[in-house]
Design a protein around this motif. Structure first.
Motif, PDB file in Angstrom:
ATOM      1  N   ALA A 148       9.664   1.038  -0.522  1.00  0.00           N
ATOM      2  CA  ALA A 148       9.713  -0.491  -0.618  1.00  0.00           C
ATOM      3  C   ALA A 148      10.796  -0.929   0.503  1.00  0.00           C
ATOM      4  N   ILE A 149      12.048  -0.321   0.754  1.00  0.00           N
ATOM      5  CA  ILE A 149      12.679  -0.802   1.514  1.00  0.00           C
ATOM      6  C   ILE A 149      12.534  -0.385   2.877  1.00  0.00           C
ATOM      7  N   ILE A 150      12.239   1.089   3.210  1.00  0.00           N
ATOM      8  CA  ILE A 150      12.131   1.617   4.574  1.00  0.00           C
ATOM      9  C   ILE A 150      10.780   1.087   5.354  1.00  0.00           C
ATOM     10  N   VAL A 151       9.731   1.040   4.547  1.00  0.00           N
ATOM     11  CA  VAL A 151       8.457   0.772   5.240  1.00  0.00           C
ATOM     12  C   VAL A 151       8.328  -0.475   5.730  1.00  0.00           C
ATOM     13  N   PRO A 152       8.658  -1.826   5.054  1.00  0.00           N
ATOM     14  CA  PRO A 152       8.473  -2.989   5.967  1.00  0.00           C
ATOM     15  C   PRO A 152       9.436  -3.079   6.847  1.00  0.00           C
ATOM     16  N   LEU A 153      10.704  -2.098   6.973  1.00  0.00           N
ATOM     17  CA  LEU A 153      11.724  -2.349   7.984  1.00  0.00           C
ATOM     18  C   LEU A 153      11.117  -1.835   9.293  1.00  0.00           C
ATOM     19  N   LEU A 154      10.371  -0.412   9.000  1.00  0.00           N
ATOM     20  CA  LEU A 154       9.856   0.306  10.223  1.00  0.00           C
ATOM     21  C   LEU A 154       8.474  -0.381  10.765  1.00  0.00           C
ATOM     22  N   PHE A 155       7.891  -1.261   9.742  1.00  0.00           N
ATOM     23  CA  PHE A 155       6.463  -1.564  10.196  1.00  0.00           C
ATOM     24  C   PHE A 155       6.831  -3.012  10.794  1.00  0.00           C
ATOM     25  N   PHE A 156       8.045  -3.621  10.851  1.00  0.00           N
ATOM     26  CA  PHE A 156       8.041  -4.900  11.154  1.00  0.00           C
ATOM     27  C   PHE A 156       7.650  -5.241  12.634  1.00  0.00           C
ATOM     28  N   PRO A 157       8.328  -4.235  13.618  1.00  0.00           N
ATOM     29  CA  PRO A 157       7.924  -4.802  14.934  1.00  0.00           C
ATOM     30  C   PRO A 157       6.379  -4.468  15.062  1.00  0.00           C
ATOM     31  N   VAL A 158       5.964  -3.528  14.452  1.00  0.00           N
ATOM     32  CA  VAL A 158       4.448  -3.020  14.627  1.00  0.00           C
ATOM     33  C   VAL A 158       3.590  -4.299  14.125  1.00  0.00           C
ATOM     34  N   SER A 159       3.898  -4.814  13.112  1.00  0.00           N
ATOM     35  CA  SER A 159       3.349  -5.832  12.613  1.00  0.00           C
ATOM     36  C   SER A 159       3.056  -7.247  13.569  1.00  0.00           C
ATOM     37  N   THR A 198      12.022  11.176 -13.672  1.00  0.00           N
ATOM     38  CA  THR A 198      11.451   9.828 -13.136  1.00  0.00           C
ATOM     39  C   THR A 198      12.591   9.217 -12.203  1.00  0.00           C
ATOM     40  N   THR A 199      13.947   9.518 -12.332  1.00  0.00           N
ATOM     41  CA  THR A 199      14.891   9.074 -11.527  1.00  0.00           C
ATOM     42  C   THR A 199      14.306   9.392 -10.049  1.00  0.00           C
ATOM     43  N   ALA A 200      13.987  10.657  -9.927  1.00  0.00           N
ATOM     44  CA  ALA A 200      13.528  10.942  -8.458  1.00  0.00           C
ATOM     45  C   ALA A 200      12.421  10.224  -7.866  1.00  0.00           C
ATOM     46  N   ALA A 201      11.411   9.938  -8.760  1.00  0.00           N
ATOM     47  CA  ALA A 201      10.275   9.095  -8.335  1.00  0.00           C
ATOM     48  C   ALA A 201      10.800   7.778  -7.888  1.00  0.00           C
ATOM     49  N   VAL A 202      11.517   7.287  -9.046  1.00  0.00           N
ATOM     50  CA  VAL A 202      12.052   5.858  -8.908  1.00  0.00           C
ATOM     51  C   VAL A 202      12.756   5.628  -7.560  1.00  0.00           C
ATOM     52  N   ILE A 203      13.584   6.662  -7.115  1.00  0.00           N
ATOM     53  CA  ILE A 203      14.264   6.622  -5.879  1.00  0.00           C
ATOM     54  C   ILE A 203      13.455   6.429  -4.709  1.00  0.00           C
ATOM     55  N   GLY A 204      12.448   7.396  -4.820  1.00  0.00           N
ATOM     56  CA  GLY A 204      11.441   7.616  -3.875  1.00  0.00           C
ATOM     57  C   GLY A 204      10.466   6.219  -3.479  1.00  0.00           C
ATOM     58  N   ALA A 257       0.631  -1.161  -0.155  1.00  0.00           N
ATOM     59  CA  ALA A 257       0.017   0.124   0.016  1.00  0.00           C
ATOM     60  C   ALA A 257       0.855   1.289  -0.162  1.00  0.00           C
ATOM     61  N   ALA A 258       1.830   1.226   0.843  1.00  0.00           N
ATOM     62  CA  ALA A 258       2.974   2.220   0.930  1.00  0.00           C
ATOM     63  C   ALA A 258       3.664   2.608  -0.525  1.00  0.00           C
ATOM     64  N   VAL A 259       4.082   1.577  -1.173  1.00  0.00           N
ATOM     65  CA  VAL A 259       4.651   1.643  -2.432  1.00  0.00           C
ATOM     66  C   VAL A 259       3.543   2.140  -3.516  1.00  0.00           C
ATOM     67  N   LEU A 260       2.206   1.796  -3.276  1.00  0.00           N
ATOM     68  CA  LEU A 260       1.246   1.998  -4.164  1.00  0.00           C
ATOM     69  C   LEU A 260       0.995   3.724  -4.094  1.00  0.00           C
ATOM     70  N   VAL A 261       1.117   4.005  -3.054  1.00  0.00           N
ATOM     71  CA  VAL A 261       0.840   5.653  -2.627  1.00  0.00           C
ATOM     72  C   VAL A 261       2.162   6.364  -3.274  1.00  0.00           C
ATOM     73  N   ALA A 262       3.451   5.923  -2.855  1.00  0.00           N
ATOM     74  CA  ALA A 262       4.612   6.474  -3.397  1.00  0.00           C
ATOM     75  C   ALA A 262       4.522   6.483  -4.977  1.00  0.00           C
ATOM     76  N   VAL A 263       4.084   5.479  -5.754  1.00  0.00           N
ATOM     77  CA  VAL A 263       3.794   5.463  -7.099  1.00  0.00           C
ATOM     78  C   VAL A 263       2.913   6.669  -7.743  1.00  0.00           C
ATOM     79  N   ILE A 264       2.009   6.560  -6.818  1.00  0.00           N
ATOM     80  CA  ILE A 264       0.999   7.776  -7.288  1.00  0.00           C
ATOM     81  C   ILE A 264       1.618   9.029  -7.032  1.00  0.00           C
TER      82      ILE A 264
END
Ligand SMILES: [Zn+2]
Length: 148
Positions: free
Chosen positions: A104-115, A93-99, A74-81
């Motif tokens: 895609a890397i940061i959100v799963p790591l941050l959400f891991f303990p909450v999950s 598009t480079t800036a968009a792809v970097i974002g 869901a976070a990646v979808l929001v980032a794509v939009i």
């Protein structure tokens, strides 16, 4: 993380909002205690205060994994939009792809303990305490105490 109690040190009826609040706050769903993580990625086996086993059955963490995957997609979808909205039609598009990749890397790591704690809370909402859970009886909530 230290063991911090809820304002009241008495077991409270386990309502859905209370369970979700505790799960989101990285707390034990049963007693509200903190101190459930040795490290960001390492959850203790049992709550240090009430003894609630966080991995109640084999395969328990599959729910946390599924939840983390859903939140991350869901976070990646929001980032794509957002990336497309900010860069269309002439932006970088480079800036968009970097974002998007960073999301895609940061959100799963941050959400891991909450999950993990959130899934334990949801699991406790769906499958109330059972004798096999072997928790400290002082923390059995009023609503699920059995009459002798
Ligand atoms: Zn606990």
């Amino acid at each position: 993380m230290s063991v911090v109690a809820d304002p009241s040190d008495e077991p409270q009826p386990l309502t859905i909002p209370l369970l979700l609040r505790r799960g989101l706050a990285l707390r034990c769903p049963l007693c509200g205690s903190g101190g459930l993580f040795r490290h960001w990625f390492t959850i203790v086996e049992r709550c240090p205060r009430c003894g609630f086993r966080l991995e109640r059955i084999e395969g328990h963490w599959l729910g946390a994994l599924g939840m983390n995957t859903t939140v991350s997609f869901a976070a990646v979808l929001v980032a794509v939009i957002v990336g497309v909205a900010l860069t269309y039609p002439d932006g970088s598009t480079t800036a968009a792809v970097i974002g998007i990749v960073a999301t895609a890397i940061i959100v799963p790591l941050l959400f891991f303990p909450v999950s993990k704690t959130l899934w334990s809370a949801i699991d406790l909402a769906m499958r109330p305490l059972e004798p096999e859970d072997d928790v400290d009886p002082r923390w059995i909530p009023p609503a699920s105490r059995h009459e002798a």
